[in-house]
Design an enzyme around this catalytic site. Structure first.
Site, PDB file in Angstrom:
ATOM      1  N   ASP A 122       0.837  -1.319  -0.081  1.00 58.11           N
ATOM      2  CA  ASP A 122      -0.072  -0.191   0.094  1.00 58.11           C
ATOM      3  C   ASP A 122       1.010   1.129  -0.039  1.00 58.11           C
ATOM      4  OD1 ASP A 122      -3.250   0.247   0.995  1.00 58.11           O
ATOM      5  OD2 ASP A 122      -2.164   1.971   0.848  1.00 58.11           O
TER       6      ASP A 122
ATOM      7  N   LYS B  31     -11.907   1.260 -14.251  1.00 65.04           N
ATOM      8  CA  LYS B  31     -12.073  -0.061 -14.284  1.00 65.04           C
ATOM      9  C   LYS B  31     -12.514  -0.742 -15.599  1.00 65.04           C
ATOM     10  CE  LYS B  31     -12.028  -0.458  -9.570  1.00 65.04           C
ATOM     11  NZ  LYS B  31     -10.851  -1.007  -8.881  1.00 65.04           N
TER      12      LYS B  31
ATOM     13  N   TYR C  78     -13.864   7.393 -12.832  1.00 65.38           N
ATOM     14  CA  TYR C  78     -13.460   6.148 -11.839  1.00 65.38           C
ATOM     15  C   TYR C  78     -13.928   4.950 -12.456  1.00 65.38           C
ATOM     16  CZ  TYR C  78     -14.162   2.234  -8.474  1.00 65.38           C
ATOM     17  OH  TYR C  78     -14.348   1.143  -8.384  1.00 65.38           O
ATOM     18  N   HIS C  79     -15.048   4.737 -12.857  1.00 66.52           N
ATOM     19  CA  HIS C  79     -15.856   3.584 -13.072  1.00 66.52           C
ATOM     20  C   HIS C  79     -15.263   3.369 -14.402  1.00 66.52           C
ATOM     21  CE1 HIS C  79     -18.883   4.449 -10.131  1.00 66.52           C
ATOM     22  NE2 HIS C  79     -19.157   3.092 -10.019  1.00 66.52           N
TER      23      HIS C  79
ATOM     24  N   SER D 146     -18.795   7.266 -14.464  1.00 65.64           N
ATOM     25  CA  SER D 146     -17.824   8.152 -13.936  1.00 65.64           C
ATOM     26  C   SER D 146     -16.614   7.923 -14.487  1.00 65.64           C
ATOM     27  CB  SER D 146     -17.829   8.126 -12.347  1.00 65.64           C
ATOM     28  OG  SER D 146     -16.958   7.209 -11.936  1.00 65.64           O
TER      29      SER D 146
ATOM     30  N   THR E 274     -15.630  -3.699 -10.849  1.00 68.73           N
ATOM     31  CA  THR E 274     -16.773  -2.931 -10.307  1.00 68.73           C
ATOM     32  C   THR E 274     -18.273  -3.203 -11.092  1.00 68.73           C
ATOM     33  OG1 THR E 274     -18.073  -1.035  -9.452  1.00 68.73           O
ATOM     34  CG2 THR E 274     -16.499  -0.815 -11.249  1.00 68.73           C
TER      35      THR E 274
HETATM   36  P1  NAD Z   1      -9.863   2.023  -0.009  1.00 65.05           P
HETATM   37  O1  NAD Z   1      -9.598   3.395  -0.877  1.00 65.05           O
HETATM   38  O2  NAD Z   1     -10.324   2.199   1.342  1.00 65.05           O
HETATM   39  O3  NAD Z   1      -8.574   1.206  -0.374  1.00 65.05           O
HETATM   40  C1  NAD Z   1      -7.734   1.234  -1.391  1.00 65.05           C
HETATM   41  C2  NAD Z   1      -6.342   1.205  -0.959  1.00 65.05           C
HETATM   42  O4  NAD Z   1      -5.472   1.352  -2.133  1.00 65.05           O
HETATM   43  C3  NAD Z   1      -5.910   2.328  -0.029  1.00 65.05           C
HETATM   44  O5  NAD Z   1      -5.277   1.913   1.198  1.00 65.05           O
HETATM   45  C4  NAD Z   1      -4.829   3.051  -1.085  1.00 65.05           C
HETATM   46  O6  NAD Z   1      -3.780   3.611  -0.007  1.00 65.05           O
HETATM   47  C5  NAD Z   1      -4.445   2.074  -1.715  1.00 65.05           C
HETATM   48  N1  NAD Z   1      -3.985   2.476  -3.293  1.00 65.05           N
HETATM   49  C6  NAD Z   1      -4.531   3.369  -3.947  1.00 65.05           C
HETATM   50  N2  NAD Z   1      -3.850   3.639  -5.074  1.00 65.05           N
HETATM   51  C7  NAD Z   1      -2.483   2.794  -4.752  1.00 65.05           C
HETATM   52  C8  NAD Z   1      -1.349   2.681  -5.452  1.00 65.05           C
HETATM   53  N3  NAD Z   1      -1.160   3.127  -6.756  1.00 65.05           N
HETATM   54  N4  NAD Z   1      -0.225   2.032  -5.084  1.00 65.05           N
HETATM   55  C9  NAD Z   1      -0.399   1.359  -3.782  1.00 65.05           C
HETATM   56  N5  NAD Z   1      -1.627   1.505  -3.191  1.00 65.05           N
HETATM   57  C10 NAD Z   1      -2.686   2.261  -3.656  1.00 65.05           C
HETATM   58  O7  NAD Z   1     -11.001   1.201  -0.964  1.00 65.05           O
HETATM   59  P2  NAD Z   1     -11.752  -0.074  -0.887  1.00 65.05           P
HETATM   60  O8  NAD Z   1     -13.069   0.475  -0.496  1.00 65.05           O
HETATM   61  O9  NAD Z   1     -11.110  -0.752  -0.066  1.00 65.05           O
HETATM   62  O10 NAD Z   1     -11.887  -0.593  -2.258  1.00 65.05           O
HETATM   63  C11 NAD Z   1     -10.892  -1.418  -2.869  1.00 65.05           C
HETATM   64  C12 NAD Z   1     -11.099  -1.864  -4.192  1.00 65.05           C
HETATM   65  O11 NAD Z   1     -12.261  -2.462  -4.393  1.00 65.05           O
HETATM   66  C13 NAD Z   1     -11.068  -0.845  -5.169  1.00 65.05           C
HETATM   67  O12 NAD Z   1     -10.290  -0.990  -6.290  1.00 65.05           O
HETATM   68  C14 NAD Z   1     -12.378  -0.591  -5.426  1.00 65.05           C
HETATM   69  O13 NAD Z   1     -12.600  -0.144  -6.876  1.00 65.05           O
HETATM   70  C15 NAD Z   1     -13.117  -1.912  -5.503  1.00 65.05           C
HETATM   71  N6  NAD Z   1     -14.511  -1.762  -5.149  1.00 65.05           N
HETATM   72  C16 NAD Z   1     -14.701  -1.012  -3.666  1.00 65.05           C
HETATM   73  C17 NAD Z   1     -16.213  -1.080  -3.435  1.00 65.05           C
HETATM   74  C18 NAD Z   1     -16.590  -0.486  -2.223  1.00 65.05           C
HETATM   75  O14 NAD Z   1     -18.018  -0.225  -1.994  1.00 65.05           O
HETATM   76  N7  NAD Z   1     -15.811  -0.139  -1.398  1.00 65.05           N
HETATM   77  C19 NAD Z   1     -17.139  -1.539  -4.274  1.00 65.05           C
HETATM   78  C20 NAD Z   1     -16.865  -2.161  -5.480  1.00 65.05           C
HETATM   79  C21 NAD Z   1     -15.469  -2.232  -5.801  1.00 65.05           C
HETATM   80  N1  USQ Z   2     -26.433   7.801  -3.627  1.00 65.41           N
HETATM   81  C1  USQ Z   2     -27.440   8.298  -2.798  1.00 65.41           C
HETATM   82  N2  USQ Z   2     -27.240   9.029  -1.801  1.00 65.41           N
HETATM   83  C2  USQ Z   2     -25.940   8.903  -1.323  1.00 65.41           C
HETATM   84  C3  USQ Z   2     -24.819   8.226  -1.713  1.00 65.41           C
HETATM   85  C4  USQ Z   2     -25.203   7.741  -3.006  1.00 65.41           C
HETATM   86  O1  USQ Z   2     -28.488   8.353  -3.523  1.00 65.41           O
HETATM   87  O2  USQ Z   2     -25.856   9.420  -0.062  1.00 65.41           O
HETATM   88  C5  USQ Z   2     -26.576   6.986  -4.564  1.00 65.41           C
HETATM   89  C6  USQ Z   2     -25.743   7.371  -5.999  1.00 65.41           C
HETATM   90  O3  USQ Z   2     -26.394   8.448  -6.643  1.00 65.41           O
HETATM   91  C7  USQ Z   2     -25.895   6.284  -6.723  1.00 65.41           C
HETATM   92  C8  USQ Z   2     -25.766   5.020  -5.839  1.00 65.41           C
HETATM   93  O4  USQ Z   2     -26.348   5.632  -4.508  1.00 65.41           O
HETATM   94  O5  USQ Z   2     -26.774   5.950  -7.598  1.00 65.41           O
HETATM   95  C9  USQ Z   2     -24.501   4.319  -5.265  1.00 65.41           C
HETATM   96  O6  USQ Z   2     -23.459   5.521  -5.177  1.00 65.41           O
HETATM   97  P1  USQ Z   2     -22.241   5.201  -4.070  1.00 65.41           P
HETATM   98  O7  USQ Z   2     -21.558   6.572  -3.637  1.00 65.41           O
HETATM   99  O8  USQ Z   2     -22.825   4.333  -2.975  1.00 65.41           O
HETATM  100  O9  USQ Z   2     -21.476   4.050  -5.144  1.00 65.41           O
HETATM  101  P2  USQ Z   2     -20.665   4.324  -6.184  1.00 65.41           P
HETATM  102  O10 USQ Z   2     -20.263   5.997  -6.513  1.00 65.41           O
HETATM  103  O11 USQ Z   2     -21.293   3.650  -7.299  1.00 65.41           O
HETATM  104  O12 USQ Z   2     -19.149   3.624  -5.769  1.00 65.41           O
HETATM  105  C10 USQ Z   2     -19.000   2.640  -4.882  1.00 65.41           C
HETATM  106  C11 USQ Z   2     -17.533   2.621  -4.626  1.00 65.41           C
HETATM  107  C12 USQ Z   2     -16.767   2.094  -5.795  1.00 65.41           C
HETATM  108  C13 USQ Z   2     -17.277   0.857  -6.416  1.00 65.41           C
HETATM  109  C14 USQ Z   2     -18.866   1.145  -6.508  1.00 65.41           C
HETATM  110  C15 USQ Z   2     -19.593  -0.232  -6.807  1.00 65.41           C
HETATM  111  O13 USQ Z   2     -17.122   3.700  -4.236  1.00 65.41           O
HETATM  112  O14 USQ Z   2     -15.496   2.063  -5.448  1.00 65.41           O
HETATM  113  O15 USQ Z   2     -16.642   0.724  -7.696  1.00 65.41           O
HETATM  114  O16 USQ Z   2     -19.413   1.256  -5.113  1.00 65.41           O
HETATM  115  S1  USQ Z   2     -20.956  -0.335  -8.058  1.00 65.41           S
HETATM  116  O17 USQ Z   2     -21.756   0.896  -7.691  1.00 65.41           O
HETATM  117  O18 USQ Z   2     -21.507  -1.410  -8.215  1.00 65.41           O
HETATM  118  O19 USQ Z   2     -20.082   0.336  -9.303  1.00 65.41           O
END
Ligand code: NAD
Ligand code: USQ
Length: 381
Positions: A31, A185, A181-182, A179, A144
């Site tokens: 990390d 991925k 971000y998405h 987005s 994602t």
């Molecule tokens: P997070 O931000 O809590 O953790 C990500 C970690 O990666 C952090 O500790 C950060 O310091 C590290 N990191 C980022 N860029 C880096 C780099 N270049 N080199 C080394 N370390 C790096 O995120 P999370 O919620 O734990 O999500 C983890 C993964 O799961 C992500 O790829 C995210 O897209 C995916 N994901 C998360 C969710 C969710 O709801 N949290 C949902 C779907 C997918």
């Molecule tokens: N939303 C609300 N109110 C809020 C927050 C979010 O209505 O206070 C809505 C958003 O508009 C969206 C949905 O809830 O329609 C999901 O938003 P989110 O912020 O919970 O999730 P998202 O932006 O999609 O991203 C999160 C994680 C990301 C992961 C993704 C999974 O941050 O890392 O990839 O969930 S997924 O949604 O399946 O792509």
């Protein structure tokens, strides 16, 4: 197995590292600590007070006798990654290490460029380092569900059979991410699919839904092991945000109509899904896709569930339909396949009132740490 967990200091990575260590695997955390820096940039914090990575790892060693090796550095630094892989020679590389917030990626051009560079270059480096050093290593990459967007047809697990002008093929399911971000991925998925096909790498792309909850059996063992929990308008996600809003008496921030439907899963299922993928590796040359979520909900459904539970706990909370800061559909068809992890042995922790109440009671303990000014969304696109 020797397992590297990139992003092992984050919300999903930390409990996964503990869980896999407890199962007897030799776990290394990689990390760069950036997630902690983004809190400083945004003037935000984790709901839970999180210890430094050094303290976390020392606590785990004291409690269990198990060592979590740490490699502090950036996936975009190829020399560092190369050195790490040569030292560990992992059987499995779990890749959580990306910038994962859609709003963060949409702040401005710089944040979009940073997000895509960090994520896409980091993943490219993982691909090349594994090809060069440990070509048999299984890459488990966190994708994602948002890669697919919200098409008006059922979403399949990675691939769809298409008939066109009398011919047929099985092709990657169309991607319509919402987005920058998405989109990163999606780019990762394409790069990984190419690497598997061209060079015979083993790859599993886990299209994870939105993760809720914070504790796993391991993170509960000691306050030093507690997981981070994001609630702000940038990194906080639906359901976790609603629970924390209810805990501080804030209206539940449903964006627009609230018909946005997504796949969700409990953090306890995230860690198990990674274990399942690791125990059943992709074949050489295979780019395998699993949809990693257990239930679908609209955000309004979730807000109503949280409203009900909090009322039973003595908190009267309103649901506010605030202006949607995002460019997305608020009512749409949504049905996504998610059978492959179940077939391999996942027994989901489904969202019962009991589970919701448990998370609510946990977040109540930390509610004094909430920075209220960070609750409403400030980033629009
Ligand atoms: P997070 O931000 O809590 O953790 C990500 C970690 O990666 C952090 O500790 C950060 O310091 C590290 N990191 C980022 N860029 C880096 C780099 N270049 N080199 C080394 N370390 C790096 O995120 P999370 O919620 O734990 O999500 C983890 C993964 O799961 C992500 O790829 C995210 O897209 C995916 N994901 C998360 C969710 C969710 O709801 N949290 C949902 C779907 C997918
Ligand atoms: N939303 C609300 N109110 C809020 C927050 C979010 O209505 O206070 C809505 C958003 O508009 C969206 C949905 O809830 O329609 C999901 O938003 P989110 O912020 O919970 O999730 P998202 O932006 O999609 O991203 C999160 C994680 C990301 C992961 C993704 C999974 O941050 O890392 O990839 O969930 S997924 O949604 O399946 O792509």
């Amino acid at each position: 197995m020797k397992i590297i967990i990139a992003g092992g200091d984050g919300f999903c990575g930390w409990p996964t590292a503990l869980y896999l260590s407890k199962q007897g695997h030799d776990v290394s955390i990689l990390d760069n600590g950036l997630r902690r820096e983004w809190d400083k940039e945004l003037g935000s914090n984790s709901l839970t007070p999180i210890a430094s990575l050094e303290e976390r790892v020392a606590c785990w060693r004291n409690l269990t006798g198990e060592t979590l090796h740490t490699f502090i550095g950036d996936l975009t630094d190829y020399t560092f990654l190369n050195h790490t892989l040569n030292q560990v020679r992992p059987d499995v590389f779990v890749h959580f290490g990306e910038q994962r917030s859609a709003p963060y990626s949409m702040i401005d051009r710089e944040h979009a460029v940073f997000t895509q560079t960090n994520n896409v270059v980091g993943t490219l480096n993982v691909i090349y380092a594994i090809k060069e050093i440990v070509p048999d290593c299984h890459i488990i990459k966190l994708g994602t569900m948002g890669e697919y967007g919200t098409p008006n047809i059922d979403i399949e697990e990675g691939y769809i059979k298409i008939q066109h002008k009398g011919r047929e093929d099985v092709l990657p399911f169309p991607k319509q991410p919402g987005s920058m971000y998405h989109l990163s991925k999606v780019h990762d998925s394409h790069n990984l699919m190419f690497a598997a096909r061209a060079w015979g790498l083993r790859v599993t792309d886990l299209n994870q839904g939105i993760v809720y909850g914070l504790h796993t059996d391991e993170t509960k063992l000691d306050p030093i092991l507690v997981n981070r929990l994001d609630y702000d308008g940038v990194f906080g996600t639906a359901l976790n945000r609603f629970l924390i809003q209810a805990a501080i008496g804030h209206d539940l921030t449903v964006y627009g109509e609230g018909g946005q439907t997504r796949g969700f899963l409990n953090i306890a299922d995230t860690v198990r899904c990674i274990e399942i993928a690791a125990l059943h590796p992709a074949d050489p040359g295979e780019f395998r896709v699993f949809n990693q979520f257990t239930q679908e909900f609209s955000v309004l459904d979730l807000a109503k569930k949280v409203q009900k539970i909090s009322k039973e706990e003595g908190y009267q909370i309103d649901i506010a339909h605030i202006e949607n800061p995002r460019f997305e559909k608020e009512t749409h068809y949504y049905k996504a396949s998610h059978t492959k992890l179940i077939e391999l042995g996942l027994s989901p922790h489904l969202l019962t009132d009991e589970i919701l109440r448990g998370i609510f009671r946990t977040v109540i303990q930390y509610k004094d740490r909430v920075l209220r000014d960070n609750m409403l969304p400030k980033i629009k696109w």
